[in-house]
Enzyme design. Structure first.
Site, PDB file in Angstrom:
ATOM      1  N   PHE A  67       8.926  47.534  41.503  1.00  0.00           N
ATOM      2  CA  PHE A  67       8.730  47.687  40.061  1.00  0.00           C
ATOM      3  C   PHE A  67       7.529  46.824  39.678  1.00  0.00           C
ATOM      4  O   PHE A  67       7.316  45.770  40.293  1.00  0.00           O
ATOM      5  CB  PHE A  67       9.953  47.198  39.268  1.00  0.00           C
ATOM      6  CG  PHE A  67      11.119  48.145  39.264  1.00  0.00           C
ATOM      7  CD1 PHE A  67      11.309  49.025  38.204  1.00  0.00           C
ATOM      8  CD2 PHE A  67      12.020  48.154  40.314  1.00  0.00           C
ATOM      9  CE1 PHE A  67      12.398  49.896  38.195  1.00  0.00           C
ATOM     10  CE2 PHE A  67      13.105  49.031  40.309  1.00  0.00           C
ATOM     11  CZ  PHE A  67      13.294  49.906  39.250  1.00  0.00           C
TER      12      PHE A  67
ATOM     13  N   ASP B 111       7.444  44.942  37.365  1.00  0.00           N
ATOM     14  CA  ASP B 111       8.048  43.664  36.972  1.00  0.00           C
ATOM     15  C   ASP B 111       8.137  42.683  38.135  1.00  0.00           C
ATOM     16  O   ASP B 111       8.413  41.508  37.912  1.00  0.00           O
ATOM     17  CB  ASP B 111       9.458  43.900  36.445  1.00  0.00           C
ATOM     18  CG  ASP B 111       9.496  44.994  35.404  1.00  0.00           C
ATOM     19  OD1 ASP B 111       9.721  44.688  34.244  1.00  0.00           O
ATOM     20  OD2 ASP B 111       9.276  46.178  35.763  1.00  0.00           O
TER      21      ASP B 111
ATOM     22  N   HIS C 143      12.859  45.718  34.409  1.00  0.00           N
ATOM     23  CA  HIS C 143      12.520  47.010  35.031  1.00  0.00           C
ATOM     24  C   HIS C 143      11.734  47.870  34.059  1.00  0.00           C
ATOM     25  O   HIS C 143      11.787  49.098  34.123  1.00  0.00           O
ATOM     26  CB  HIS C 143      13.782  47.777  35.452  1.00  0.00           C
ATOM     27  CG  HIS C 143      14.685  47.049  36.376  1.00  0.00           C
ATOM     28  ND1 HIS C 143      15.672  46.210  35.942  1.00  0.00           N
ATOM     29  CD2 HIS C 143      14.741  47.015  37.732  1.00  0.00           C
ATOM     30  CE1 HIS C 143      16.323  45.702  36.979  1.00  0.00           C
ATOM     31  NE2 HIS C 143      15.778  46.163  38.077  1.00  0.00           N
TER      32      HIS C 143
ATOM     33  N   GLU D 184       6.722  39.980  47.533  1.00  0.00           N
ATOM     34  CA  GLU D 184       5.583  40.736  47.024  1.00  0.00           C
ATOM     35  C   GLU D 184       4.258  40.072  47.369  1.00  0.00           C
ATOM     36  O   GLU D 184       3.254  40.758  47.584  1.00  0.00           O
ATOM     37  CB  GLU D 184       5.728  40.938  45.515  1.00  0.00           C
ATOM     38  CG  GLU D 184       6.849  41.906  45.123  1.00  0.00           C
ATOM     39  CD  GLU D 184       8.255  41.311  45.238  1.00  0.00           C
ATOM     40  OE1 GLU D 184       8.364  40.074  45.390  1.00  0.00           O
ATOM     41  OE2 GLU D 184       9.234  42.075  45.188  1.00  0.00           O
TER      42      GLU D 184
ATOM     43  N   GLU E  22       8.823  47.502  49.984  1.00  0.00           N
ATOM     44  CA  GLU E  22      10.276  47.316  50.074  1.00  0.00           C
ATOM     45  C   GLU E  22      10.997  48.665  49.991  1.00  0.00           C
ATOM     46  O   GLU E  22      10.783  49.411  49.035  1.00  0.00           O
ATOM     47  CB  GLU E  22      10.745  46.392  48.942  1.00  0.00           C
ATOM     48  CG  GLU E  22      10.154  44.997  49.048  1.00  0.00           C
ATOM     49  CD  GLU E  22      10.134  44.227  47.734  1.00  0.00           C
ATOM     50  OE1 GLU E  22      10.811  44.635  46.775  1.00  0.00           O
ATOM     51  OE2 GLU E  22       9.412  43.214  47.665  1.00  0.00           O
TER      52      GLU E  22
ATOM     53  N   PRO F 290       4.903  37.622  41.666  1.00  0.00           N
ATOM     54  CA  PRO F 290       4.703  36.705  42.800  1.00  0.00           C
ATOM     55  C   PRO F 290       3.422  37.013  43.582  1.00  0.00           C
ATOM     56  O   PRO F 290       2.905  36.148  44.283  1.00  0.00           O
ATOM     57  CB  PRO F 290       5.948  36.948  43.676  1.00  0.00           C
ATOM     58  CG  PRO F 290       6.980  37.481  42.742  1.00  0.00           C
ATOM     59  CD  PRO F 290       6.211  38.306  41.740  1.00  0.00           C
TER      60      PRO F 290
HETATM   61  C1  LIG Z   1      11.141  40.010  43.085  1.00  0.00           C
HETATM   62  C2  LIG Z   1      11.962  41.230  43.250  1.00  0.00           C
HETATM   63  N1  LIG Z   1      11.577  42.161  44.149  1.00  0.00           N
HETATM   64  C3  LIG Z   1      12.289  43.296  44.304  1.00  0.00           C
HETATM   65  C4  LIG Z   1      13.429  43.532  43.563  1.00  0.00           C
HETATM   66  C5  LIG Z   1      14.218  44.840  43.713  1.00  0.00           C
HETATM   67  N2  LIG Z   1      15.522  44.605  44.343  1.00  0.00           N
HETATM   68  C6  LIG Z   1      16.639  44.437  43.614  1.00  0.00           C
HETATM   69  S1  LIG Z   1      17.982  44.092  44.570  1.00  0.00           S
HETATM   70  C7  LIG Z   1      17.072  44.207  46.001  1.00  0.00           C
HETATM   71  C8  LIG Z   1      17.731  43.951  47.324  1.00  0.00           C
HETATM   72  C9  LIG Z   1      18.271  42.543  47.445  1.00  0.00           C
HETATM   73  O1  LIG Z   1      18.987  42.372  48.642  1.00  0.00           O
HETATM   74  P1  LIG Z   1      19.778  41.026  48.960  1.00  0.00           P
HETATM   75  O2  LIG Z   1      18.970  39.859  48.574  1.00  0.00           O
HETATM   76  O3  LIG Z   1      20.227  41.106  50.360  1.00  0.00           O
HETATM   77  O4  LIG Z   1      21.033  41.022  47.972  1.00  0.00           O
HETATM   78  P2  LIG Z   1      22.231  42.073  47.918  1.00  0.00           P
HETATM   79  O5  LIG Z   1      21.802  43.184  47.039  1.00  0.00           O
HETATM   80  O6  LIG Z   1      22.520  42.498  49.298  1.00  0.00           O
HETATM   81  O7  LIG Z   1      23.367  41.317  47.316  1.00  0.00           O
HETATM   82  C10 LIG Z   1      15.741  44.524  45.706  1.00  0.00           C
HETATM   83  C11 LIG Z   1      14.686  44.709  46.702  1.00  0.00           C
HETATM   84  C12 LIG Z   1      13.775  42.533  42.643  1.00  0.00           C
HETATM   85  N3  LIG Z   1      14.871  42.656  41.872  1.00  0.00           N
HETATM   86  N4  LIG Z   1      13.038  41.397  42.514  1.00  0.00           N
END
Ligand SMILES: Cc1ncc(C[n+]2csc(CCOP(=O)(O)OP(=O)(O)O)c2C)c(N)n1
Ligand SMILES: Cc1ncc(C[n+]2csc(CCOP(=O)(O)OP(=O)(O)O)c2C)c(N)n1
Ligand SMILES: [Mg+2]
Ligand SMILES: [Mg+2]
Lengths: 337, 411, 337, 411
Positions: C83, C85, C129, C60, C29, C89
């Site tokens: 992370f 964390d 985190h 993941e 990601e 999944p």
């Molecule tokens: C299971 C998981 N994987 C990765 C992350 C890291 N992460 C936090 S926000 C984000 C992007 C999310 O994008 P979106 O769903 O479009 O929501 P937006 O931030 O645009 O509101 C990522 C990859 C996480 N929090 N949880």
């Protein structure tokens, strides 16, 4: 008193709670109409209706996630994973969500739910119907992990688990479903009907989560075991002819350290037994706690007998299973010093 | 026609040094799409899932059948909506600043997406439950969540209802219909379905609303939520906030070859609609329809809110590394605050002067609350959170081993 | 020799392998165009192209599953979980699939892949985190679990992991990305530029997986640590004024028991330190092994200093983190007997 | 129209004491659906995803454009197909028997679904890789997997290529394009996508084929596979075998309100087709089209094979507890062996006599192989699998701790 198999005792526990408490629901794969591949929920849908006992799609994280949604709402779901080997897709929901609700919301949302699953090998199930994943749950704060070894305990602990305000991982040693198993593949199979622990009272009773059971008193050595291994330990004690105390932990988290400590301080020797793979298994935790709590009483190193660090091998199952011979050897060795 | 198999890697319309380009975004016409019956079936929802429901035209005039659906909303309700959005914006401004000053560890804005949560929340009833992501603070604002509680959590001080246990921005308020936000993306979506099942099983009259970002539709829980909602038909509104970005990753990575996220939901047999999320009236109208549908027993519905994440992903992010600086300004559907303002002025119920005055008032209100809350401690000037709280609430009753650990800590 | 941060060292390792071996691919990601939220892959897509280094949807288990498909085909994927964390999944794919391929297919399909993930707390990341999930991987046969504590080791171990024929869980202590961290929140932050372990050779070199590193020699006591805790141990040793030997495990599975045994037999005392929650953490395994291997040499109980059994609490992070004070106390206590 | 939210619980058309009822199953007409271009887009695939592609009419006559697509298949190829299916059936019969006699711990039939794997496999090339479930033994049969190896694994004896490490029925043969079957449902589906990505990245000319049951489409990996296939467009054929049941659970539990599984895939932006899986000619034709499409670089495609699980789920299952005993006989699309036989007779290339004779020959061949393999040991009469194999192949090189454990075992 009625005589029950462990399957019947578990079913009875759910039946009692479904009757007692309208917030209780039971669901999982093949759990509803059919009553579960191990028949633990047979008849419950017919008795309590489809809104209380129902089938689900084959998605373990969905089962856990739905249960969490219901539990935080105020219900008390008791769900089944068809085999413990299939709980892994739900690991995120169980450990990052169910286990964390109370803490992260500062008590606004809580998660009283039970996740039942058949665990352990000895049924020629190969690597995906035999695993014992308790240690990946005991590492997670916020979860309780319970494993009964008798029909009596199974019912009492399952009722306690359903009534518990927090999420409980409830492991069911499938090799004990129909009778005690002393670890000899070729051995005679005995049913619960002829075992005193097969006597199960009717109605509601519970066994407190966090209390171990001294299954055999002894002066020479303490064996810590749970699930199927309790019987294997009994067989090994006979085989080795050692006056060992056998403690059936019943609950891994919380752990009844007081009972363990009292015993080991008395015997000065300790052998830990489990079916899960050795490295980072729950036995490691037991050894760590015992050596810290009882260091000055120990006469010999704490030994562990466990599944080898390999996948459960289908054809070599009985070379893999930590049977009475291996346990007896460890007992004798522990007595050498 | 034969070619060698080659992978595709979805790309955004423009990268940092390029000119923003939304020419591929078909925004349709306001008023062009009708209002379906409440018992709409998935198979009949194609035009709603592939189109874009809009209400206001560029002059701020509401047009078409969705406008009629909320014709009963008086100006004061809409002014309240505008105030909600302005309040959110003021908080975002002040708190990003506070984060820059090191007063809190982390902040996260929702600039450009304010209309969605603000208008949706005002259609809910007491007892309904949202399962939000970190970017739906607007739901709290429009639920009249006390500023002290919200800011208190951002500062993890004595005003924090969660006592510092959870990250800033991951709020929780059962009373305000706001489920405890998880740091793990997606997990709340299937939980919303479970909660809605409990609504149906207990017959308590409530409904649930799941929220997810476009990026997080890729998560497994998105799938299991749509699946179980389709199977059991609980009263749940499944919201997808498509703001075009997931941190640095363009929405095309999660949508792949699907036309819209709404059409993906439709594939699960759930009727779905796609809506201009920057059009407060469109959000209000579709929310009203969807909430009524769920509450009256017609089962789940999915809504893709089409919008743009105008700010950085969070205070840890600098979007200039992956998209043009001026991309937000090029978004063809404008800014939700501007557009509602235009509508109210068109209606003769608002003016530039009142707007500026209101902005000033709200900023003052937020600033005052902030000062008060900051006095109880910030990251540079920490309040006294008790370390022993670490062991509280891991379980309902503290087990022996945690008691020992607390003793070991010496408290 | 070039001086690198741990981030640069990791990036360099991937760069070297991407250049060396066309079978290597890197994805995750935000890993492609942007170069990762911690910048570990910055510039790699620009240099090696989109077919070698690319972004993924936020899933993941999909990342793990795609990597498994590629690895069994013959490629060598090195993937990032944003992370640690968020690895949960993927737990099913990693433990039931990647770890089992070689065994269950009797060698027909193998799974050379690396799963990198930033681990540990100390960055005010709250409960999602900050976690250290190593023990849920060390329990799984078929996986190797590695964690470096210096830029030099990070590069050498990552190259070894990518070249390894089996799946490797590669934990990156995020608190060490930019410099050593001695456990004092308020303390001065030092960069790798001024640390000898920040010297990182160019090109391909590797550090064998399974060899610990004695970071400090000492006669009184052995400290077993890894990742960030190596530095905390250093600080604690200074604070307690004890002549402790510090062993940086570097690899948890396989474990360098020989180095550990030699040290504990020498010192007779042992303290185990990790950031993960205590119960069923990897420290339990270390204690179990050490007490078995060195029982007759032990002068006092093996102690463990670990994260409390609670979710990582955002505001009370520094009461949670097992800092030098807690470690020093344990050292002093271990010396009492 | 207002009602209280209530949950639905999908039910099968009939339970044990009821009369089988497939009146809701719309089987359409053979020949009614056309052959789309190889570069078919998801949005244009609706008729293929919601309809049912059939080739043979009730008299065994092939009709319509799909029939034309495989007009070049000569009778000997089809007789081979028939033989493949008969061989599978003979193995199922013998091995279920062996399980009943306690000679193996577990067996699992694929009765009624033989056409799917048999016809599909014959369209693949060397180097292509299937990612099957436990019910696609037919892929091995049609890949000419040696009987000794297949039976050897079922008996876990010296003939077992996996040396007893894996359950019977969870086969693995890289050489025969058959990926190691997992006991965990669904996991292989996203792995197939990863493998296909490797096909594209290395340009090796191969393709991958994922396989999944209707019940397991509920798994997370189904979602992630469709998602990633849609995003990266690798050369993969995503097969869904809808045999109406998942152990005791009716397919409605996994399909929910979706019309078809093919339409669910279409929601992901993947073109999808739905095919009569009991019609060998339909399977052969659509497989040919799909494999060619993937190989020539037009990206992923999903196929729902519509069929019926005529036997018990496995040797551990007794379906009389959850469905009518005679449901299989009521399946409106008949039996794949009967139907191909009818076609060959219609064509003048087969007869009842040859059929019976062939059945006898094949049963003899299987029985002979079985005797030979059984001589090396069965569950009641175990061969000598070495216990030390437990430690082999956990890693490429045995680490120290496994060496110690092997010593502890005393070998
Ligand atoms: C299971 C998981 N994987 C990765 C992350 C890291 N992460 C936090 S926000 C984000 C992007 C999310 O994008 P979106 O769903 O479009 O929501 P937006 O931030 O645009 O509101 C990522 C990859 C996480 N929090 N949880
Ligand atoms: C992850 C997982 N959950 C549950 C199971 C138990 N299980 C084995 S087969 C099966 C039914 C599968 O049905 P379907 O996918 O329709 O395939 P079919 O058996 O009909 O071929 C179940 C629930 C499993 N093997 N893996
Ligand atoms: Mg987004
Ligand atoms: Mg099926």
């Amino acid at each position: 008193m009625p005589q029950m198999t462990m399957i019947e005792a578990l079913r009875d526990a759910m039946d009692v709670k479904l009757s007692d408490d309208p917030a209780v629901v039971v669901f999982g794969e093949d759990v509803g109409y059919f009553g579960g591949v191990f028949r633990c929920t047979a008849g419950l849908q017919a008795k309590h209706g489809e809104t209380r006992v129902f089938d689900t799609p084959i998605n373990e994280s969905a089962i856990a996630g739905m249960a969490i949604g219901m539990a935080t709402h105020g219900m008390r779901p008791c769900v089944e994973m068809q085999f413990a080997d299939y709980v892994f897709p739900a690991y995120d929901q169980l450990t990052q969500e169910a286990a964390r609700m109370r803490f992260r919301s500062n008590g606004q949302f809580t998660c009283p739910m039970v996740v039942r699953m058949p665990t352990g090998g000895g049924i020629f199930g190969g690597q995906t119907h035999s695993q014992s994943p308790e240690a990946i749950f005991t590492h997670v704060s916020g979860l309780k992990t319970v494993i009964p070894s008798t029909p009596f305990d199974a019912k009492g602990l399952l009722i306690a688990a359903i009534e518990d305000p927090d999420p409980v991982i409830f492991l069911e040693p499938k090799r004990l479903y129909n009778g005690p198993f002393y670890g000899e593949h070729g051995g005679e199979s005995v049913g619960w009907a002829s075992h005193s622990a097969g006597e199960v009272p009717e109605g509601n009773y519970s066994i407190p989560i966090g209390k171990a059971d001294v299954r055999r008193e002894g002066r020479d050595l303490t064996i810590l075991a749970y699930g199927t291994m309790v019987y294997v330990a009994e067989a090994a004690v006979k085989e080795a002819g050692i006056d060992a105390e056998i403690i059936d932990l019943r609950s891994l988290v919380p752990l009844d350290l007081e009972t363990i400590r009292a015993s080991v301080e008395n015997t000065g020797r300790c052998v830990v037994v489990h079916e899960a793979t050795r490295t980072s298994g729950f036995g490691a935790e037991l050894i760590a706690e015992v050596q810290e709590a009882c260091f000055w009483h120990l006469k010999s190193p704490i030994a562990r007998v466990a599944g080898w660090d390999a996948p459960y091998p289908h054809a070599a199952e009985w070379d893999y299973f930590p049977g009475p011979k291996r346990v007896a050897q460890a007992l004798s060795k522990a007595m050498e010093n | 026609m034969t070619k060698k198999p080659k992978l595709t890697f979805p790309r955004p319309p423009a990268r940092p040094d390029e000119i923003p380009d939304f020419s591929d975004v078909d925004v349709g016409q306001p008023g062009a799409i009708g209002v379906p019956p409440l018992d709409l079936l998935a198979k009949d929802s194609r035009p709603y899932a592939n189109g874009l429901i809009r209400v206001m035209n560029s002059g701020g005039k509401p047009v078409g059948p969705w406008a009629d659906l909320i014709a009963d909303q008086d100006a004061s309700a809409l002014r309240q909506g505008l105030r909600d959005m302005l309040k959110m914006r003021a908080i975002d401004k002040r708190m990003l600043n506070a984060q820059r000053q090191g007063k809190t560890s982390f902040y996260l804005q929702c600039t450009g997406e304010e209309a969605i949560g603000c208008a949706f929340q005002r259609t809910l009833q007491k007892g309904d439950m949202n399962f939000p992501t970190y970017r739906q603070q607007t739901l709290l604002i429009a639920a009249d969540y006390p500023l002290e509680a919200m800011l208190g959590q951002l500062y993890s001080n004595a005003y924090d209802p969660l006592k510092g246990k959870q990250l800033p921005t991951l709020h929780s308020s059962r009373k305000h219909g706001f489920f405890t936000v998880s740091g793990n993306l997606g997990t709340q979506y299937i939980q919303a379905v479970g909660w809605a099942m409990a609504n149906a099983l207990t017959g308590d009259g409530g409904i649930a609303a799941g929220w997810i970002g476009d990026g997080a539709t890729a998560s497994n829980d998105f799938h299991s939520a749509l699946l179980c909602a389709s199977t059991y038909q609980p009263p749940v509104v499944l919201n997808i906030v498509n703001n075009q970005w997931a941190i640095s990753t363009y929405t095309g990575m999660a949508s792949g070859n699907s036309r819209t996220y709404a059409s993906r939901a439709r594939g699960y047999g759930i009727p779905a609609l796609r809506v201009d999320g920057n059009d407060y009236l469109a959000v209000a109208a579709v929310s009203k329809w969807a909430v009524q549908r769920a509450r009256s027993g017609h089962g789940p519905v999915a809504i893709e809110w089409f919008t743009y994440r105008a700010a950085a992903h969070s205070s840890s992010d600098d979007p200039s590394g992956y998209r043009p600086k001026d991309e937000a300004a090029a978004w063809p559907l404008g800014d939700p605050v501007d557009r509602l303002k235009t509508h109210l002025i068109y209606r003769g119920e608002w003016s530039e002067e009142r707007h500026i005055q209101t902005e000033v008032e709200i900023l003052a209100e937020v600033t005052e609350a902030q000062k008060k809350v900051e006095a109880a401690g910030t990251l540079v000037n920490p309040g006294s959170m008790s370390a022993s709280l670490i062991f509280d609430g891991v379980y309902a009753e503290m087990p022996e081993h945690l008691r020992r650990q607390r003793q070991e800590m010496g408290i």
